[in-house]
Design a protein around this motif. Structure first.
Motif, PDB file in Angstrom:
ATOM      1  N   GLY B  28      39.616  39.055  33.934  1.00 15.71           N
ATOM      2  CA  GLY B  28      38.168  39.242  34.005  1.00 15.71           C
ATOM      3  C   GLY B  28      37.425  38.944  32.719  1.00 15.71           C
ATOM      4  O   GLY B  28      36.193  38.959  32.695  1.00 15.71           O
ATOM      5  N   HIS B  29      38.154  38.671  31.655  1.00 15.92           N
ATOM      6  CA  HIS B  29      37.492  38.358  30.383  1.00 15.92           C
ATOM      7  C   HIS B  29      37.033  36.905  30.377  1.00 15.92           C
ATOM      8  O   HIS B  29      37.824  35.986  30.561  1.00 15.92           O
ATOM      9  N   ASP B  30      35.749  36.729  30.105  1.00 18.49           N
ATOM     10  CA  ASP B  30      35.186  35.389  30.098  1.00 18.49           C
ATOM     11  C   ASP B  30      35.453  34.649  28.785  1.00 18.49           C
ATOM     12  O   ASP B  30      35.548  33.439  28.757  1.00 18.49           O
ATOM     13  N   HIS B  48      36.686  28.645  20.791  1.00 15.58           N
ATOM     14  CA  HIS B  48      36.197  29.695  21.669  1.00 15.58           C
ATOM     15  C   HIS B  48      35.852  29.078  23.016  1.00 15.58           C
ATOM     16  O   HIS B  48      35.060  28.129  23.082  1.00 15.58           O
ATOM     17  N   PHE B  49      36.465  29.627  24.057  1.00 17.32           N
ATOM     18  CA  PHE B  49      36.126  29.258  25.433  1.00 17.32           C
ATOM     19  C   PHE B  49      35.218  30.328  26.030  1.00 17.32           C
ATOM     20  O   PHE B  49      35.432  31.529  25.826  1.00 17.32           O
ATOM     21  N   VAL B  50      34.238  29.900  26.792  1.00 14.78           N
ATOM     22  CA  VAL B  50      33.535  30.794  27.701  1.00 14.78           C
ATOM     23  C   VAL B  50      33.888  30.291  29.101  1.00 14.78           C
ATOM     24  O   VAL B  50      33.525  29.185  29.484  1.00 14.78           O
ATOM     25  N   LYS B  51      34.619  31.097  29.800  1.00 10.47           N
ATOM     26  CA  LYS B  51      35.216  30.668  31.070  1.00 10.47           C
ATOM     27  C   LYS B  51      36.012  29.394  30.790  1.00 10.47           C
ATOM     28  O   LYS B  51      36.874  29.377  29.932  1.00 10.47           O
ATOM     29  N   GLU B  52      35.739  28.311  31.492  1.00 12.84           N
ATOM     30  CA  GLU B  52      36.548  27.120  31.264  1.00 12.84           C
ATOM     31  C   GLU B  52      35.936  26.151  30.255  1.00 12.84           C
ATOM     32  O   GLU B  52      36.522  25.109  29.944  1.00 12.84           O
ATOM     33  N   ARG B  69      41.564  25.407  29.148  1.00 13.54           N
ATOM     34  CA  ARG B  69      41.533  26.699  29.824  1.00 13.54           C
ATOM     35  C   ARG B  69      41.297  26.430  31.313  1.00 13.54           C
ATOM     36  O   ARG B  69      40.168  26.294  31.763  1.00 13.54           O
ATOM     37  N   THR B  70      42.383  26.368  32.004  1.00 14.66           N
ATOM     38  CA  THR B  70      42.358  25.972  33.404  1.00 14.66           C
ATOM     39  C   THR B  70      41.674  27.023  34.262  1.00 14.66           C
ATOM     40  O   THR B  70      42.118  28.183  34.292  1.00 14.66           O
ATOM     41  N   GLY B  71      40.629  26.619  34.943  1.00 10.85           N
ATOM     42  CA  GLY B  71      39.952  27.514  35.881  1.00 10.85           C
ATOM     43  C   GLY B  71      39.404  28.763  35.239  1.00 10.85           C
ATOM     44  O   GLY B  71      39.118  29.754  35.927  1.00 10.85           O
ATOM     45  N   GLY B  72      39.267  28.738  33.928  1.00 11.44           N
ATOM     46  CA  GLY B  72      38.726  29.909  33.257  1.00 11.44           C
ATOM     47  C   GLY B  72      39.676  31.074  33.178  1.00 11.44           C
ATOM     48  O   GLY B  72      39.250  32.202  32.904  1.00 11.44           O
ATOM     49  N   THR B  73      40.962  30.825  33.406  1.00  8.11           N
ATOM     50  CA  THR B  73      41.938  31.915  33.314  1.00  8.11           C
ATOM     51  C   THR B  73      42.763  31.767  32.044  1.00  8.11           C
ATOM     52  O   THR B  73      42.236  31.990  30.960  1.00  8.11           O
TER      53      THR B  73
END
Lengths: 113, 115
Positions: B28-30, B48-52, B69-73
């Motif tokens: 759940g961390h963006d 730094h990623f925000v979601k993907e 960062r695949t699919g924001g995970t």
């Protein structure tokens, strides 16, 4: 450019003695300052941030904008305080800008029995 | 909750080889961050990623480093080809959202040694 300076690589004190870990920073705007701690074989974890003005595990830190310092203090050190302490800086955090952290070199605190 | 996890914990490779580091943030961390500590130097921000999406990649040393960062995970950080100066401990951190202050929670780090 933003910079964080921790002048002491190692600080050794006896149990029960006061301890002060120094941190100075350079940043022209309004900084957000943090102390992180890493105990032996554990991960980095937040100890405290200046905005919250809390005392965590007996530690306090006050942001002094005039001296651009954020020294970490504890009146009576305990052996379990032995760890690596990092001072870190960010900005705009409370405005929702979850930016990177700029880190100092860290100070290794050894509290001797 | 296991917290932020990183794999592998240690990696020893030879100069010129490729290595891929993986980070699984707290569910759940963006926000997801990569940092690196080279021996004797400060912990340095990489990106730094925000979601993907890459929000800030100003700390990436050069084009030998590729982060996704695949699919924001989960996220991967690939170093290809590795050089001696890439040795260090790579930390991943994650934080919850985009509003207000969100504490960064750190993984245990991956120690990379390039011989």
């Amino acid at each position: 450019a933003q910079r964080v300076t921790q002048p002491e690589k190692l600080l050794s004190v006896f149990k029960g003695a006061p301890v002060e870990l120094k941190c100075n920073y350079s940043y022209s705007g309004s900084p957000e300052l943090f102390w992180y701690v890493q105990y032996s074989r554990q991960r980095l974890q937040l100890l405290l941030r200046h905005i919250s003005r809390e005392s965590i595990k007996g530690f306090t830190a006050d942001l002094n904008k005039g001296e651009t310092s954020f020294h970490l203090k504890k009146p009576f050190a305990q052996e379990e305080d032995s760890a690596m302490y990092y001072c870190a800086l960010s900005w705009g955090v409370n405005a929702g800008n979850n930016r990177k952290l700029i880190w100092g070199l860290g100070t290794s605190l050894a509290v001797n029995p | 909750e296991a917290g932020v996890t990183q794999f592998p914990s240690h990696s020893v490779i030879e100069k010129g080889q490729t290595v891929t580091l993986r980070c699984d943030p707290i569910s759940g961390h963006d926000n997801l961050y990569w940092y690196r500590r080279v021996m004797g130097k400060e912990i340095k921000f990489l990106l730094h990623f925000v979601k993907e999406s890459k929000q800030d990649e100003s700390g990436m040393p050069n084009n030998r480093f590729l982060a996704e960062r695949t699919g924001g995970t989960y996220s991967t950080l690939k170093v290809q080809p590795a050089e001696l100066e890439d040795s260090g401990v790579y930390f991943c951190a994650s934080s919850l959202g985009l509003v207000g202050y969100n504490e960064q929670f750190f993984g245990p780090g991956t120690r990379l040694t390039v011989l």
